[in-house]
Design an enzyme around this catalytic site. Structure first.
Site, short mmCIF file in Angstrom:
data_model
loop_
_atom_site.label_atom_id
_atom_site.label_comp_id
_atom_site.label_asym_id
_atom_site.label_seq_id
_atom_site.Cartn_x
_atom_site.Cartn_y
_atom_site.Cartn_z
N HIS A 122 0.80 -1.23 0.00
CA HIS A 122 0.00 0.00 0.00
C HIS A 122 0.83 1.27 0.00
CE1 HIS A 122 -3.90 -2.01 0.94
NE2 HIS A 122 -3.10 -2.91 1.50
N LYS B 29 -8.51 13.68 4.69
CA LYS B 29 -7.61 12.52 4.64
C LYS B 29 -6.57 12.75 5.73
CE LYS B 29 -6.72 13.63 0.27
NZ LYS B 29 -6.60 12.54 -0.66
C1 26Q Z 1 3.65 1.51 10.52
C2 26Q Z 1 4.58 1.33 11.53
C3 26Q Z 1 4.23 1.42 12.86
C4 26Q Z 1 2.92 1.68 13.18
C5 26Q Z 1 1.97 1.86 12.17
C6 26Q Z 1 2.34 1.76 10.84
C7 26Q Z 1 1.35 1.96 9.77
C8 26Q Z 1 -0.01 1.91 10.01
C9 26Q Z 1 -0.93 2.16 9.02
C10 26Q Z 1 1.75 2.23 8.47
C11 26Q Z 1 0.82 2.47 7.46
C12 26Q Z 1 -0.54 2.44 7.73
C13 26Q Z 1 -1.56 2.72 6.72
C14 26Q Z 1 -1.31 3.01 5.47
C15 26Q Z 1 -2.38 3.39 4.53
O1 26Q Z 1 -3.50 3.63 4.93
N1 26Q Z 1 -2.09 3.43 3.22
C16 26Q Z 1 -3.10 3.81 2.25
O2 26Q Z 1 -3.73 2.63 1.79
C17 26Q Z 1 -4.83 2.94 0.95
C18 26Q Z 1 -5.52 1.63 0.61
O3 26Q Z 1 -4.77 0.90 -0.29
C19 26Q Z 1 -4.38 3.70 -0.27
O4 26Q Z 1 -5.52 4.08 -1.00
C20 26Q Z 1 -3.58 4.94 0.11
O5 26Q Z 1 -3.04 5.55 -1.04
C21 26Q Z 1 -2.48 4.55 1.08
O6 26Q Z 1 -1.81 5.71 1.54
#
Ligand code: 26Q
Length: 835
Positions: A377, A568
């Protein structure tokens, strides 16, 4: 004997519990509702709170789900077909009540039944807490996917964590974000069903030792561990009017009943009991998506806890249905990994198959590689997960051994393919060497999976050209794209009931299950009477949004203005900063009297900043300061309003998307993997202003270039500009941008607090600004001017709005899930027997 003392034997005849179907009409629903309200909760008409009516209604509906839930499970067991498991650290489900009513097709009956009792459904529904068990897009995507799986009657189960505290609640105090814990479970959760009988025991710490098993083979066991119990809570996931109810299983951590014997014997009873606490911390809180949270031990514990409990659950179910023979396991099971967060599952599946079920390495590896699939993602390199080897050794020693073995065998394969290319071996290793060696979770996921996908066409393309290039060269067949989608049930039918009604009347109701049918709307865009009704609905939805904005932000939004919205997570790459620069530019125009043929505009921005992300928090503060100056200046009356909506979440988006005219999707090209808010806005008839990034590209392809306001560098353009990016030159040569910078730099928005926004301002002028805000400013204000002009031509705008909804069919998560199933899962739709 036992049947005399215990009337319910261990295995009661199931038919003993067969009950007649529950009534689904207004009268029958109201009767049950009253019984729960009065008899179960002991409330009467004197009770002022809307919470008890909510609870009584929730249980009334849950009963209806319960009977269908059981039949769905039975249908899946009886069919004995392949199943998939969606493993995710986040499921942002949103409220359940309205969705359950819509999907059970009893929304009207409930409304009538309650109305007869003098109760308003809307009021009751709004007292349901909005569980925030996710950060943003990735978590909400998981929820939309479960909805589509249930609607398509696919045997898919979600596995996640039951966080005691979800995403923090955001308050705005003096323009700044303040975080407050969200104890969403305080009043209980009527939608969950605790399943203590399926509790699992999860190991941590300890050490490994080899031994000879009963057949004389060498084997490994993981001993002296500190164990934690995983207790499952099941949430029903109803399909759309199809009798299917799938399951989301969330694990809660609980201490074992064993106390630390040493301490216990030493007489430290309280200390020994207190240890229980540590175990229960594992599912206490959702981690915010924050670089500063990277590498935290508790996060790795959460990941392994989810992986281990879920795989144990699946293997137990397998043995229940098929016995301890795993030869057909890969043929009948599939795990979809939602990013690398659950990627430790690859090694944990190996461990359970080998150490607990006595398979040989080869057999176990064949199963892992044929059952795991991984979705990426993100393209941001800093978001790619790495864990220190040291932490693994301490917390999950057996898992680390398995990862090393996977890596050794994998690197041998790389060496065979590219003999002597040691640089490539170093690049592709699951272990990044250095002062503090790290496990590369994305590589573990790729090596252990048979499918790797990105979430929009551009994103999947950039993955194989960039981050995963070496792996694509080795295994091109593994890589594929699955452009995201959103569920039209929540994001159109439920949140925009008036539009739902108009669509049904105009093109029939088939679109709810088959969203491509929205294309039938195209000819109606030419029908003036139809456009008038479309307009009426949009205005009503804008009035509803304006009410929320008035209440939450104390800012008046006149409904005739253009509603321009960006909601967002706050992140530099999403460029809320560019949005606010445009607002400042409009303010400058007003101040200099440049307001001929002006389009009145209301700009709404919302989103949470990760608590440790200083720059994102400053951007929120800047937005609020600009809003303050703009809104109180009499010169802006009737021309411009700006508001920051606090605590953006699923239930707010349900009001925001239907009331939006212009959807802001303005990330630096090549940085937003897909975006899904863009799709929700489009479905509800908003027009997009955006860059060629993520799914925006596909949105523009679908709706046509004339119905999309495009600006900005392309992803390739961004990369090639890097070496000679000169924001100060750009500013010097663009008088409009110069004016904006002058106002910012003069301290106009931070009077008496000199330097408050220096870091933000400097980021725009920095030649190494990765987000290239200055580069896209000019194109952005031009595109905004085009949007403003289009809005002044009401009939033209209405056509564009209709076209956007009409061409949003591709962005249904039903289409996305259909593709996952066609090319990755290969599941057979399996309807339950009807009641
Ligand atoms: C990482 C390390 C430690 C704690 C938390 C995290 C963590 C948590 C959530 C890292 C990333 C996320 C979430 C990422 C996210 O929401 N990405 C989005 O995913 C969507 C669905 O595919 C896309 O539409 C977006 O473009 C993307 O940013």
């Amino acid at each position: 004997m036992s049947s005399l003392t215990n009337p319910i034997k261990n295995h009661p005849n199931d038919h003993v519990f067969d009950l007649p179907p529950l009534p689904m009409d207004a009268e029958g629903l109201a009767r049950d509702f009253k019984r729960y309200y009065a008899h179960t909760f002991g409330r009467d008409r004197d009770c002022q709170s809307a919470y008890y009516p909510y609870k009584a209604l929730a249980i009334t509906l849950r009963d209806r789900l319960m009977e269908r839930w059981k039949r769905t499970r039975q249908a899946y067991d009886d069919a004995g077909g392949k199943r998939a498991y969606y493993l995710s650290l986040e499921f942002l489900m949103g409220r359940t009540l309205s969705n359950a009513m819509l999907n059970l097709d009893i929304d009207n009956a409930v409304e009538t039944g309650l109305y007869d009792l003098g109760l308003l459904l809307e009021e009751i529904a709004s007292s349901e807490p909005d569980p925030g068990l996710g950060n943003g897009g990735l978590g909400r995507l998981a929820a939309c996917f479960l909805d589509s799986c249930a609607t398509l009657q696919l045997p898919v189960r979600g596995y996640g964590l039951r966080y005691e505290y979800g995403m923090f609640r955001q308050l705005i105090e003096g323009g700044e974000q303040v975080e407050e814990p969200d104890h969403w479970l305080r009043d209980g959760n009527p939608w969950e069903l605790e399943r203590p009988e399926f509790t699992q025991r999860i190991q941590f710490g300890g050490r490994t030792e080899s031994y000879r098993d009963h057949a004389g083979r060498m084997a490994v066991r993981w001993v002296d561990t500190h164990d934690v119990l995983a207790v499952p809570y099941d949430i029903p996931v109803p399909g759309y009017r199809n009798e299917t109810v799938n399951t989301l299983r969330l694990w809660k951590a609980a201490a074992t009943d064993e106390f630390d014997l040493d301490e216990f014997n030493a007489g430290s009873y309280p200390e020994s009991v207190a240890q229980k606490n540590a175990a229960e911390h594992i599912t206490m809180v959702l981690y915010p998506n924050d670089a500063s949270e990277n590498g935290k031990e508790l996060r790795l514990r959460q990941q392994f806890f989810l992986a281990s409990a879920s795989i144990k659950d699946v293997l137990r179910d397998w043995i229940r249905l098929h016995g301890p023979d795993f030869t057909r396991f890969a043929e009948l099971n599939c795990f979809q990994l939602n990013d690398t967060h659950p990627a430790v599952s690859v090694a944990e599946l190996m461990r359970q198959l080998m150490d607990e079920h006595h398979l040989e390495w080869e057999a176990a590896w064949n199963i892992a590689r044929q059952t795991m699939a991984y979705t990426n993602h993100t393209l941001l390199p800093e978001a790619l997960e790495r864990w220190p080897v040291r932490l693994f050794r301490q917390l999950l020693p057996r898992i680390l051994e398995i990862i090393f073995e996977i890596n050794a065998r994998f690197l041998a394969e790389v060496a065979l393919r590219w003999p002597g290319d040691t640089d490539r071996q170093r690049r592709m290793s699951l272990i990044e060497e250095g002062y503090e060696p790290q496990v590369r979770m994305a590589y573990l996921a790729i090596v252990g999976s048979y499918s790797v996908n990105g979430v929009a066409a551009l994103h999947s393309e950039l993955l194989i050209e960039g981050l995963f290039r070496d792996f694509h060269e080795l295994w091109p067949e593994k890589f594929n794209n699955k452009t995201n989608g959103v569920t039209p049930r929540r994001w159109l039918s439920m949140c925009n009931p008036e539009l739902h009604g108009l669509l049904n009347e105009t093109i029939g109701s088939g679109w709810v299950r088959n969203l491509e049918e929205l294309a039938k709307l195209v000819p109606f865009a030419e029908d003036a009477a139809f456009r008038e009704r479309w307009h009426g609905i949009k205005q009503a939805n804008k009035a509803r949004l304006a009410e929320v904005v008035a209440q939450l932000c104390r800012v008046e939004f006149p409904v005739d203005a253009l509603f321009d919205v960006q909601v967002k997570r706050i992140h530099e790459y999403k460029r809320q900063l560019l949005n606010i620069l445009h607002v400042i530019h409009l303010y400058n125009r007003i101040k200099r009297g440049d307001t001929e043929s002006w389009t009145p505009r209301c700009v709404l921005i919302g989103g949470k900043a990760a608590p440790g992300y200083v720059m994102a928090k400053q951007i929120i503060q800047l937005i609020n300061r600009v809003a303050c100056v703009v809104n109180k200046d009499p010169a802006t009356a009737g021309l411009l309003r700006v508001a920051f909506v606090p605590d953006y979440r699923v239930s707010l988006m349900e009001v925001i998307a239907p009331g939006t005219d212009l959807s802001e999707q303005i990330s630096t090209a090549g940085k937003e993997a897909s975006g899904t808010g863009n799709m929700k806005f489009m479905m509800n008839g908003a027009v997009t202003i955006g860059t060629l990034d993520g799914a925006n590209i596909e949105i523009r392809d679908q709706v046509g270039a004339d119905n999309f306001f495009l600006f900005g560098l392309t992803a390739a353009g961004v990369e090639s500009r890097r070496h000679h990016y000169d924001p100060n030159g750009i500013i010097a040569n663009d008088p409009e941008l110069m004016d904006v910078m002058n106002l910012l730099e003069s301290g106009h928005f931070n009077q008496f607090e000199g330097g408050l926004f220096d870091a933000v301002i400097m980021s725009i002028r920095n030649p190494h600004d990765p987000w290239m805000t200055a580069a896209d400013f000019h194109g952005y204000i031009e595109a905004q001017e085009c949007a403003a002009a289009a809005y002044r031509d009401r009939e033209r705008w209405l056509r564009m709005s209709v076209f956007n909804t009409a061409h949003s069919g591709y962005f249904s998560s039903d289409r996305t899930i259909g593709e996952y199933n066609e090319t990755i899962w290969h599941l057979t739709p399996t309807p339950p027997a009807s009641l």
